[in-house]
Motif scaffolding. Structure first.
Motif, PDB file in Angstrom:
ATOM      1  N   TYR A 166     105.631 -53.878  -0.371  1.00  0.00           N
ATOM      2  CA  TYR A 166     104.685 -53.722  -1.491  1.00  0.00           C
ATOM      3  C   TYR A 166     105.281 -54.315  -2.766  1.00  0.00           C
ATOM      4  CZ  TYR A 166     102.766 -50.269   1.716  1.00  0.00           C
ATOM      5  OH  TYR A 166     102.266 -49.643   2.827  1.00  0.00           O
ATOM      6  N   PHE A 168     104.469 -53.783  -6.701  1.00  0.00           N
ATOM      7  CA  PHE A 168     103.725 -52.933  -7.629  1.00  0.00           C
ATOM      8  C   PHE A 168     103.918 -53.412  -9.060  1.00  0.00           C
ATOM      9  CE2 PHE A 168     104.563 -49.685  -4.286  1.00  0.00           C
ATOM     10  CZ  PHE A 168     103.305 -49.114  -4.149  1.00  0.00           C
ATOM     11  N   ASP A 172     101.572 -48.806 -11.690  1.00  0.00           N
ATOM     12  CA  ASP A 172     101.052 -48.403 -10.379  1.00  0.00           C
ATOM     13  C   ASP A 172     102.151 -47.793  -9.506  1.00  0.00           C
ATOM     14  OD1 ASP A 172      98.462 -49.350 -10.958  1.00  0.00           O
ATOM     15  OD2 ASP A 172      99.056 -51.381 -10.420  1.00  0.00           O
ATOM     16  N   SER A 175     102.261 -44.085 -10.471  1.00  0.00           N
ATOM     17  CA  SER A 175     101.190 -43.255  -9.905  1.00  0.00           C
ATOM     18  C   SER A 175     101.385 -43.089  -8.398  1.00  0.00           C
ATOM     19  CB  SER A 175      99.803 -43.844 -10.224  1.00  0.00           C
ATOM     20  OG  SER A 175      99.648 -45.138  -9.697  1.00  0.00           O
ATOM     21  N   TRP A 176     101.965 -44.114  -7.720  1.00  0.00           N
ATOM     22  CA  TRP A 176     102.293 -43.942  -6.292  1.00  0.00           C
ATOM     23  C   TRP A 176     103.378 -42.882  -6.121  1.00  0.00           C
ATOM     24  CZ3 TRP A 176     107.218 -45.072  -4.283  1.00  0.00           C
ATOM     25  CH2 TRP A 176     107.341 -44.723  -2.925  1.00  0.00           C
ATOM     26  N   LYS A 177     104.426 -42.925  -6.932  1.00  0.00           N
ATOM     27  CA  LYS A 177     105.497 -41.933  -6.823  1.00  0.00           C
ATOM     28  C   LYS A 177     104.956 -40.519  -7.021  1.00  0.00           C
ATOM     29  CE  LYS A 177     109.543 -42.066  -6.636  1.00  0.00           C
ATOM     30  NZ  LYS A 177     110.485 -41.905  -5.485  1.00  0.00           N
ATOM     31  N   VAL A 181      99.852 -42.313  -3.121  1.00  0.00           N
ATOM     32  CA  VAL A 181      98.697 -43.200  -2.893  1.00  0.00           C
ATOM     33  C   VAL A 181      99.001 -44.563  -3.507  1.00  0.00           C
ATOM     34  CG1 VAL A 181      96.243 -43.578  -3.372  1.00  0.00           C
ATOM     35  CG2 VAL A 181      97.094 -41.259  -2.894  1.00  0.00           C
ATOM     36  N   THR A 182      98.785 -45.637  -2.735  1.00  0.00           N
ATOM     37  CA  THR A 182      99.140 -46.985  -3.194  1.00  0.00           C
ATOM     38  C   THR A 182      98.021 -47.679  -3.974  1.00  0.00           C
ATOM     39  OG1 THR A 182      98.444 -47.988  -1.113  1.00  0.00           O
ATOM     40  CG2 THR A 182     100.761 -47.325  -1.288  1.00  0.00           C
ATOM     41  N   ARG A 184      95.846 -49.241  -6.898  1.00  0.00           N
ATOM     42  CA  ARG A 184      96.254 -49.922  -8.128  1.00  0.00           C
ATOM     43  C   ARG A 184      95.231 -49.654  -9.228  1.00  0.00           C
ATOM     44  NH1 ARG A 184      99.193 -51.257  -3.939  1.00  0.00           N
ATOM     45  NH2 ARG A 184     100.778 -52.890  -4.210  1.00  0.00           N
TER      46      ARG A 184
END
Length: 550
Positions: A166, A168, A172, A175-177, A181-182, A184
């Motif tokens: 990925y 990022f 983004d 927010s994934w951490k 959820v990946t 964007r």
């Protein structure tokens, strides 16, 4: 009243990742910052124009500052979390482990910073394609955007490229951490990756520039699930992230914003009634938010798309939902002022005198200018001293990263007076650059009457007054100095469902503090300074043309 039940205060956490530090704030539903914390993060510069960071270091700092601002607060009153960050590129493998973005193979250094200019050759080739997506970035892509950096990795680090799971944008990644959820943010992919809100990704662009591998997996590596800023991500905070951050599991986490856009969100929608401003009773499109820190961004919105040569955009719904965004910018502003001041031979004297007076070096310089101005207005001290501020290339409106800085009017003097003067001339040059950007935006169709400033440089009264005088426009400063953090908290407030829209949250949480009016008596002087300013770049291009003819 006795017997009446008081409503508990609702809080939102905003986390802002800047170039050199991570900050967090606890913000109320009325936009008041009640707690604030900051922690530095590491920057590596392994060679000129290469700037790298560590996503692990950044996340650890996010956790530390968040725990500090929520300490002692009833967890049930914390309703949402919003992130903003610089538009740096984070690279991880298929197991989300960091991958090296450097030739040394240092995998913990897995972030190419926004201000990294290693991909000059790549961006030149991308711009030579004249692909239609370039119309949405002012006609030419910046080396600070993500496609040239991706191409650089593919061409220079094939082992890392093969292992990538990925890519990022830093907002983004955060927010994934937090959610696992990946997805964007529309803000990041539209502004820095060429995604469009109506057509999505353009296959032909990626194939044309040699990154067809991203198309093959349906854009999984760069994002095929896109959310609007402020939209709730997944099921909120994961148990692991909740423990890391010291927040309740499951609280709402918002789709993020780039840091400058969060600053715009925190100031541009404020209620201006009673301040006698030209933008009162006018649409928000009459305002420009200027976020000024290490670099500066100039954010203007419009109801219909406006294409401004040399200015990024138009981007639909990238900052304010339903409106088109144009984004001008200067790659080095706070960084330039620091560079000029700290590199001067009189800096040790300045540092000692500022420390002795218990003032910051910039407060001391401002006072020193007042001492040496005599009967003149402070700004007039630079009648024979002029600066072209593009020491790190020009982002807007000339989009020429090869431009260099210039200083005209130097003498053999080496004292504190001369340091104060070059400091003043540098601030004026940055303000003249802002005027250059605003004029390009207005020539293309924007109708701008008022500037809204936030960020670290907005705390400097000389910087603010010079922007008012040189642009001829009133400058609005927010009540909360940390407008970027308020913008991040606005995202969390929207994700929580406590506000019906971003616009409603902007109006209720963004507050005006002070208005700085331009001194129109100084207009003729600054008009002449602007004439000289434009001549400087003409001369630079002329002498470069002469030398290139060798």
């Amino acid at each position: 009243m006795p017997g009446e039940k008081q409503t508990a205060v609702q809080y939102y956490v905003g986390v802002d990742v800047g170039s050199a530090s991570v900050r967090a704030a606890l913000v109320t539903s009325s936009g008041s910052v009640v707690a604030h914390a900051e922690q530095p993060i590491q920057v590596w510069e392994p060679q000129p124009d290469h700037y790298e960071q560590s996503s692990a270091d950044i996340w650890a700092a996010c956790c530390s500052v968040t725990k500090q601002v929520v300490r002692g607060v009833d967890a049930s009153q914390i309703r949402g979390l919003g992130f903003d960050a610089t538009c740096s590129l984070v690279v991880v493998d298929k197991q989300f482990q960091p991958l090296a973005v450097n030739c040394e193979g240092q995998s913990h250094r897995n972030v190419i910073m926004w201000m990294d200019h290693r991909a000059v050759s790549q961006v030149e080739r991308i711009n030579a394609t004249q692909h239609r997506v370039l119309n949405y970035v002012g006609g030419a892509m910046s080396v600070e955007m993500q496609p040239p950096k991706l191409l650089w990795i593919k061409e220079n680090l094939p082992e890392s490229w093969e292992k990538v799971g990925y890519f990022f944008d830093l907002p983004d990644f955060l927010s994934w951490k937090a959610t696992g959820v990946t997805a964007r943010s529309l803000c990041t992919v539209v502004c820095k990756w060429t995604y469009t809100s109506d057509r999505g990704w353009d296959d032909s662009f990626w194939k044309m520039i040699g990154l067809e591998d991203l198309v093959k997996d349906k854009y999984e590596k760069i994002g095929n699930h896109v959310l609007s800023p402020g939209e709730a991500v997944g099921k909120g905070l994961t148990p692991e992230a909740a423990q890391d951050l010291g927040l309740p599991e499951g609280i709402a986490v918002a789709a993020s914003l780039i840091d400058a856009h969060a600053g715009g969100l925190g100031v541009i929608g404020a209620d201006v009634k009673g301040h006698n401003l030209p933008c009162e009773n006018q649409p928000i499109t009459s305002r420009v938010a200027m976020i000024c820190g290490t670099s500066s961004c100039h954010m203007g919105v419009s109801e219909t798309p406006i294409f401004v040569p040399g200015v990024w955009g138009p981007y639909f719904s990238a900052m304010v939902p339903g409106l088109w965004l144009n984004e001008g910018g200067q790659s080095a502003t706070g960084k330039l002022i620091d560079h000029v001041v700290r590199g001067h031979v009189a800096f040790p004297e300045l540092e000692a005198k500022a420390a002795a007076s218990a003032h910051s070096i910039y407060t001391y310089l401002n006072s020193h200018l007042d001492l040496i101005k005599k009967s003149l207005p402070v700004g007039f001290l630079t009648v024979d001293l002029h600066v072209w501020p593009d020491f790190h290339g020009n982002r807007s409106p000339l989009t020429d990263l090869t431009l260099k800085g210039m200083v005209v009017g130097l003498t053999l003097s080496r004292g504190l007076d001369e340091l104060a003067l070059i400091y003043l001339a540098t601030i004026q040059a940055i303000a003249l650059g802002t005027r250059h950007i605003l004029e390009a935006m207005q020539a293309a169709g924007h109708d701008i009457s008022t500037l809204f400033l936030c960020g670290g440089l907005s705390k400097n009264p000389l910087f603010v007054q010079m922007h008012a005088d040189i642009t001829g426009k009133p400058v609005v400063l927010s009540k909360e100095v940390e407008s970027v953090l308020v913008g991040a908290a606005i995202l969390g407030a929207c994700a929580s469902g406590d506000f019906a829209s971003i616009q409603e949250a902007m109006a209720k949480m963004g507050k005006i503090g002070r208005v700085v009016q331009p001194n129109h008596k100084h207009k003729r002087f600054y008009d002449k300074k602007y004439e000289v300013f434009l001549k400087l770049v003409e001369h630079q291009r002329e002498y470069r043309s002469i030398m290139n003819s060798l």
